[in-house]
Enzyme design. Structure first.
Site, PDB file in Angstrom:
ATOM      1  N   TYR A  52      -6.215 -19.584  -1.502  1.00 26.64           N
ATOM      2  CA  TYR A  52      -6.037 -18.576  -0.452  1.00 26.64           C
ATOM      3  C   TYR A  52      -6.447 -19.129   0.915  1.00 26.64           C
ATOM      4  CZ  TYR A  52      -5.984 -15.360  -4.477  1.00 26.64           C
ATOM      5  OH  TYR A  52      -5.713 -14.726  -5.669  1.00 26.64           O
ATOM      6  N   GLY A 199      -2.719  -5.747  -8.806  1.00 25.28           N
ATOM      7  CA  GLY A 199      -1.417  -5.149  -8.496  1.00 25.28           C
ATOM      8  C   GLY A 199      -1.253  -3.721  -8.941  1.00 25.28           C
ATOM      9  N   ALA A 202       1.268  -1.895  -7.050  1.00 25.50           N
ATOM     10  CA  ALA A 202       2.617  -2.488  -7.031  1.00 25.50           C
ATOM     11  C   ALA A 202       3.070  -2.802  -5.604  1.00 25.50           C
ATOM     12  CB  ALA A 202       3.618  -1.577  -7.740  1.00 25.50           C
ATOM     13  N   LYS A 203       2.249  -3.574  -4.907  1.00 24.01           N
ATOM     14  CA  LYS A 203       2.537  -3.977  -3.521  1.00 24.01           C
ATOM     15  C   LYS A 203       2.709  -2.792  -2.576  1.00 24.01           C
ATOM     16  CE  LYS A 203       4.706  -8.375  -4.834  1.00 24.01           C
ATOM     17  NZ  LYS A 203       5.915  -9.234  -4.737  1.00 24.01           N
ATOM     18  N   GLY A 204       2.068  -1.686  -2.904  1.00 24.31           N
ATOM     19  CA  GLY A 204       2.139  -0.506  -2.049  1.00 24.31           C
ATOM     20  C   GLY A 204       3.301   0.415  -2.347  1.00 24.31           C
ATOM     21  N   LEU A 206       3.900   2.163  -4.997  1.00 17.91           N
ATOM     22  CA  LEU A 206       3.468   3.415  -5.625  1.00 17.91           C
ATOM     23  C   LEU A 206       2.796   4.371  -4.649  1.00 17.91           C
ATOM     24  CD1 LEU A 206       2.156   2.047  -9.044  1.00 17.91           C
ATOM     25  CD2 LEU A 206       4.237   3.377  -8.633  1.00 17.91           C
ATOM     26  N   THR A 207       2.500   3.886  -3.458  1.00 17.43           N
ATOM     27  CA  THR A 207       1.899   4.760  -2.442  1.00 17.43           C
ATOM     28  C   THR A 207       2.865   5.051  -1.302  1.00 17.43           C
ATOM     29  OG1 THR A 207       0.897   2.851  -1.321  1.00 17.43           O
ATOM     30  CG2 THR A 207      -0.423   3.979  -2.980  1.00 17.43           C
ATOM     31  N   LYS A 209       5.468   2.831   0.000  1.00 14.88           N
ATOM     32  CA  LYS A 209       6.133   1.741   0.707  1.00 14.88           C
ATOM     33  C   LYS A 209       7.560   1.591   0.179  1.00 14.88           C
ATOM     34  CE  LYS A 209       5.640  -3.178   1.832  1.00 14.88           C
ATOM     35  NZ  LYS A 209       4.797  -4.393   1.644  1.00 14.88           N
TER      36      LYS A 209
END
Length: 299
Positions: A52, A199, A202-204, A206-207, A209
């Site tokens: 990272y 995850g 799910a990369k946003g 599920l909220t 995106k």
């Protein structure tokens, strides 16, 4: 905060873990504030990797946690060797690289031991016994306390369960990625190996995106999934809290490793354990909102 023992280790880790990959680059002051606030709120498990930000993520974490090192659990990863250009890398799970990689990680983290050292990936064609030997040497030397792998490949996970003393597997798991339920979660639970779920949002998606697809799911399925999460978030939970609770509901999951970049995201992550947990009926309704997906490769 709630805590759970990670596999057969003696690491009692927070059920919400801080995924450091999302930290803001070169914003050391704000990152330190956020990391220390997470600790104050009960998070004691912090996950990073040598890959990272070409090692800068480890440096940031090491600086921020130096004064409380004996009260936190630090996890980092190895296996992706940076090229001289600092922008690309090669997969290298060899004994020599792992033994040298840990030295560099400890230096960046300002520590003389790593609580959990994870192989950052893996393929069935790797020199698995050689990789395991390297981790065992590091345990004997006291440079690491325990080791695990970060993998979504059932065939690789199965080999490490058979041949090593891993205490954990980090894998992607959410309403939109229930593939681990196919074989991995039961296998790991039977062998008392902890699961670190990444995850969970799910990369946003599920909220809220927007996304046209995710794994094998099309836009219609994604919409059904996010709508189901939202349905059970109306009165007392945010969608992020509901999505995290869904991932934590499976008994094999030790902790949800949540990527945190802002204080709002931290509050959502913490809130997942402070709000009323999903009932069995709520969980079942969310789970039935879309068909479960399955692994098609690496079986």
């Amino acid at each position: 905060m709630k805590y759970k023992t990670l596999g057969e280790s003696d690491l009692s880790i927070s059920r919400i873990s801080f995924g450091c990959m999302s930290l803001q680059k070169e914003n050391y002051i704000e990152n330190e504030k956020l990391l220390l606030k997470a600790f104050e709120k009960g998070i004691n498990f912090f996950d990073t990797a040598d890959l990272y930000d070409s090692g800068e993520n480890e440096i940031t974490l090491g600086k921020a946690l130096k004064s409380i090192r004996d009260r936190v659990i630090i996890s980092t990863k190895v296996g992706n060797q940076m090229r001289p250009d600092g922008k690309s890398w090669d997969w290298n799970p060899t004994k020599d690289y792992i033994l040298s990689g840990v030295e560099q990680s400890m230096k960046r983290l300002q520590t003389d031991y790593i609580d959990l050292y994870q192989l950052h990936g893996g393929t069935i064609g790797d020199p698995i016994d050689e990789t395991i030997e390297a981790f065992e040497i590091l345990k004997q030397q006291g440079k690491i306390r325990f080791y695990g792998i970060s993998s979504i490949r059932p065939n690789v996970i199965t080999e490490y369960v058979k041949r090593s003393d891993i205490v954990s597997v980090m894998m992607q798991y959410s309403l939109l990625d229930r593939r681990p339920e196919q074989t991995c979660l039961a296998l790991l639970q039977e062998n008392n190996i902890g699961v670190l779920a990444r995850g969970s949002l799910a990369k946003g998606i599920l909220t809220g995106k927007p996304s046209d697809n995710y794994l094998d799911y099309n836009q219609l399925s994604i919409s059904k999934a996010s709508s189901s999460i939202k349905e059970f978030s109306t009165n007392w939970r945010t969608p992020a809290e509901t999505a995290i609770q869904f991932a934590l509901h499976h008994p094999a999951i030790t902790s949800a490793v949540v990527g945190i970049r802002t204080e709002d995201q931290l509050n959502d992550a913490i809130g997942a354990l402070e709000k009323p947990m999903l009932t069995e009926d709520e969980y079942s309704q969310i789970a039935r909102s879309i068909p479960i997906n399955y692994y098609k490769e690496h079986l």
